[in-house]
Design a protein around this motif. Structure first.
Motif, PDB file in Angstrom:
ATOM      1  N   SER A 126       0.900  -1.570  -0.196  1.00 27.51           N
ATOM      2  CA  SER A 126       0.503  -0.109  -0.146  1.00 27.51           C
ATOM      3  C   SER A 126       0.623   1.695   0.402  1.00 27.51           C
ATOM      4  O   SER A 126       0.080   2.248  -0.087  1.00 27.51           O
ATOM      5  N   LEU A 127       1.900   1.311   0.613  1.00 29.17           N
ATOM      6  CA  LEU A 127       3.194   2.003   0.583  1.00 29.17           C
ATOM      7  C   LEU A 127       4.330   2.408  -0.322  1.00 29.17           C
ATOM      8  O   LEU A 127       4.820   3.115  -0.518  1.00 29.17           O
ATOM      9  N   LYS A 128       4.822   1.149  -1.175  1.00 30.68           N
ATOM     10  CA  LYS A 128       5.807   0.682  -1.909  1.00 30.68           C
ATOM     11  C   LYS A 128       5.827  -0.473  -2.923  1.00 30.68           C
ATOM     12  O   LYS A 128       5.394  -1.106  -2.573  1.00 30.68           O
ATOM     13  N   ILE A 129       6.383  -0.035  -3.728  1.00 35.27           N
ATOM     14  CA  ILE A 129       6.672  -1.262  -4.258  1.00 35.27           C
ATOM     15  C   ILE A 129       8.615  -2.084  -4.072  1.00 35.27           C
ATOM     16  O   ILE A 129       9.438  -0.753  -4.062  1.00 35.27           O
ATOM     17  N   SER A 130       8.613  -3.017  -3.787  1.00 34.25           N
ATOM     18  CA  SER A 130       9.842  -3.923  -3.835  1.00 34.25           C
ATOM     19  C   SER A 130       9.781  -5.034  -4.255  1.00 34.25           C
ATOM     20  O   SER A 130       9.118  -5.037  -5.144  1.00 34.25           O
ATOM     21  N   TYR A 131      11.201  -5.850  -4.699  1.00 33.76           N
ATOM     22  CA  TYR A 131      11.431  -6.931  -5.912  1.00 33.76           C
ATOM     23  C   TYR A 131      12.282  -7.703  -4.386  1.00 33.76           C
ATOM     24  O   TYR A 131      12.593  -7.207  -3.743  1.00 33.76           O
ATOM     25  N   GLU A 132      11.900  -9.252  -4.806  1.00 36.70           N
ATOM     26  CA  GLU A 132      12.369  -9.890  -3.473  1.00 36.70           C
ATOM     27  C   GLU A 132      12.660 -11.313  -4.101  1.00 36.70           C
ATOM     28  O   GLU A 132      12.278 -11.679  -5.076  1.00 36.70           O
ATOM     29  N   ALA A 133      13.937 -11.452  -3.690  1.00 40.22           N
ATOM     30  CA  ALA A 133      13.975 -12.909  -4.719  1.00 40.22           C
ATOM     31  C   ALA A 133      14.764 -14.383  -3.477  1.00 40.22           C
ATOM     32  O   ALA A 133      14.469 -13.467  -2.156  1.00 40.22           O
ATOM     33  N   LYS A 134      13.182 -15.681  -3.374  1.00 39.14           N
ATOM     34  CA  LYS A 134      13.591 -16.051  -2.696  1.00 39.14           C
ATOM     35  C   LYS A 134      13.956 -18.028  -2.704  1.00 39.14           C
ATOM     36  O   LYS A 134      14.161 -18.108  -4.672  1.00 39.14           O
ATOM     37  N   PHE A 135      14.881 -18.692  -2.358  1.00 39.76           N
ATOM     38  CA  PHE A 135      15.344 -18.932  -2.874  1.00 39.76           C
ATOM     39  C   PHE A 135      15.480 -20.568  -1.331  1.00 39.76           C
ATOM     40  O   PHE A 135      15.418 -19.663  -0.565  1.00 39.76           O
ATOM     41  N   LYS A 136      15.744 -21.656  -1.725  1.00 40.59           N
ATOM     42  CA  LYS A 136      16.328 -22.711  -0.534  1.00 40.59           C
ATOM     43  C   LYS A 136      18.311 -22.799  -0.702  1.00 40.59           C
ATOM     44  O   LYS A 136      18.598 -23.356  -2.141  1.00 40.59           O
ATOM     45  N   LYS A 137      18.853 -22.709   0.351  1.00 41.82           N
ATOM     46  CA  LYS A 137      20.378 -23.024   0.070  1.00 41.82           C
ATOM     47  C   LYS A 137      20.740 -23.489   1.603  1.00 41.82           C
ATOM     48  O   LYS A 137      19.833 -22.897   2.257  1.00 41.82           O
ATOM     49  N   ASP A 138      21.812 -23.996   1.570  1.00 42.59           N
ATOM     50  CA  ASP A 138      22.195 -25.181   3.001  1.00 42.59           C
ATOM     51  C   ASP A 138      20.887 -25.541   3.211  1.00 42.59           C
ATOM     52  O   ASP A 138      20.554 -24.718   5.032  1.00 42.59           O
ATOM     53  N   ARG A 139      19.457 -26.401   2.937  1.00 45.77           N
ATOM     54  CA  ARG A 139      18.163 -26.393   3.964  1.00 45.77           C
ATOM     55  C   ARG A 139      17.446 -25.185   4.774  1.00 45.77           C
ATOM     56  O   ARG A 139      17.190 -25.404   5.677  1.00 45.77           O
ATOM     57  N   LEU A 140      18.280 -23.849   4.316  1.00 48.52           N
ATOM     58  CA  LEU A 140      17.653 -22.863   4.780  1.00 48.52           C
ATOM     59  C   LEU A 140      16.500 -22.287   3.796  1.00 48.52           C
ATOM     60  O   LEU A 140      17.416 -22.216   2.741  1.00 48.52           O
ATOM     61  N   TRP A 141      15.743 -21.292   3.619  1.00 50.50           N
ATOM     62  CA  TRP A 141      14.682 -20.566   3.198  1.00 50.50           C
ATOM     63  C   TRP A 141      14.694 -19.026   3.624  1.00 50.50           C
ATOM     64  O   TRP A 141      14.710 -18.917   4.455  1.00 50.50           O
ATOM     65  N   TYR A 142      15.593 -18.554   1.989  1.00 49.96           N
ATOM     66  CA  TYR A 142      15.514 -17.779   2.375  1.00 49.96           C
ATOM     67  C   TYR A 142      15.013 -16.447   1.527  1.00 49.96           C
ATOM     68  O   TYR A 142      14.711 -16.837   0.507  1.00 49.96           O
ATOM     69  N   SER A 143      14.632 -15.309   1.957  1.00 44.86           N
ATOM     70  CA  SER A 143      13.927 -14.103   1.163  1.00 44.86           C
ATOM     71  C   SER A 143      14.784 -12.460   1.118  1.00 44.86           C
ATOM     72  O   SER A 143      15.180 -12.243   1.992  1.00 44.86           O
TER      73      SER A 143
END
Length: 196
Positions: A63-80
């Motif tokens: 509602s306030l901004k536009i952003s970009y996000e990369a999501k992936f799994k590495k070393d058994r952890l989920w990153y965003s």
């Protein structure tokens, strides 16, 4: 007298209506291709994606901004990893469980939630590494990928809670010690793509 009362009542309703919606999070994620992702942002994380799996890129409209996000799994952890429109780092989040939060901090945040809600259920917990001004983005990225327990981290919880009559979904932010920072009502995920 009646007109004056009506005008004041209308003003108060508008004022409180605007105030109550200011804490709502109207966020929608749309999957995009890698070429649509900001090049500056890709430069920060390109080497981290070499051994990553299930890499997805998103454009997020808030509602306030536009952003970009990369999501992936590495070393058994989920990153965003979230970036603003210019490709500057905003924060890195790692999906964790309740056991990954120190007991004292977890008890503190549970106490806050039980006082704020009649009933609640924690749906998702993320350990957040916010980018701080004056620090190179590479330091934040390095800290997140080493999964360090720093005093600057936050815990972001997605909670379904009941305050009055109905259950609603909230995004609640706590600091590293479990102290409350902010709360926002969030909308359920966008299912516009589903055809009935």
């Amino acid at each position: 007298m009646k007109r004056k009362f009506t005008a004041i009542l209308c003003f108060l309703l508008l004022f409180f209506g605007l105030f109550s919606s200011a804490q709502n999070k109207y966020e929608r994620e749309y999957r995009i291709r890698k070429i649509q992702f900001p090049k500056k942002a890709l430069g920060y994380i390109e080497e981290k994606l070499t051994n990553a799996r299930r890499i997805r890129f998103y454009k997020e409209t808030d509602s306030l901004k536009i952003s970009y996000e990369a999501k992936f799994k590495k070393d058994r952890l989920w990153y965003s990893i979230e970036f603003n429109q210019e490709g500057d780092l905003e924060d890195i989040e790692i999906l964790i469980g309740a056991v990954d939060i120190p007991d004292e901090a977890f008890n503190s945040l549970k106490t806050y939630l039980s006082q704020y809600f009649k009933k609640y259920r924690i749906r998702k917990i993320q350990q957040q590494y916010p980018f701080t001004e004056g620090e190179p983005p590479e330091v934040t990225i390095k800290n997140a990928f080493q999964n360090l327990m720093l005093p600057s981290i936050n815990y972001e919880l997605i909670v379904t809670g009941k305050k009055e009559k109905n259950f609603e979904q909230f995004e609640v932010l706590f600091d590293a010690e479990g102290n409350f920072k902010s709360i926002r009502k969030s909308l359920p995920p966008n299912y516009d793509h589903v055809l009935y």
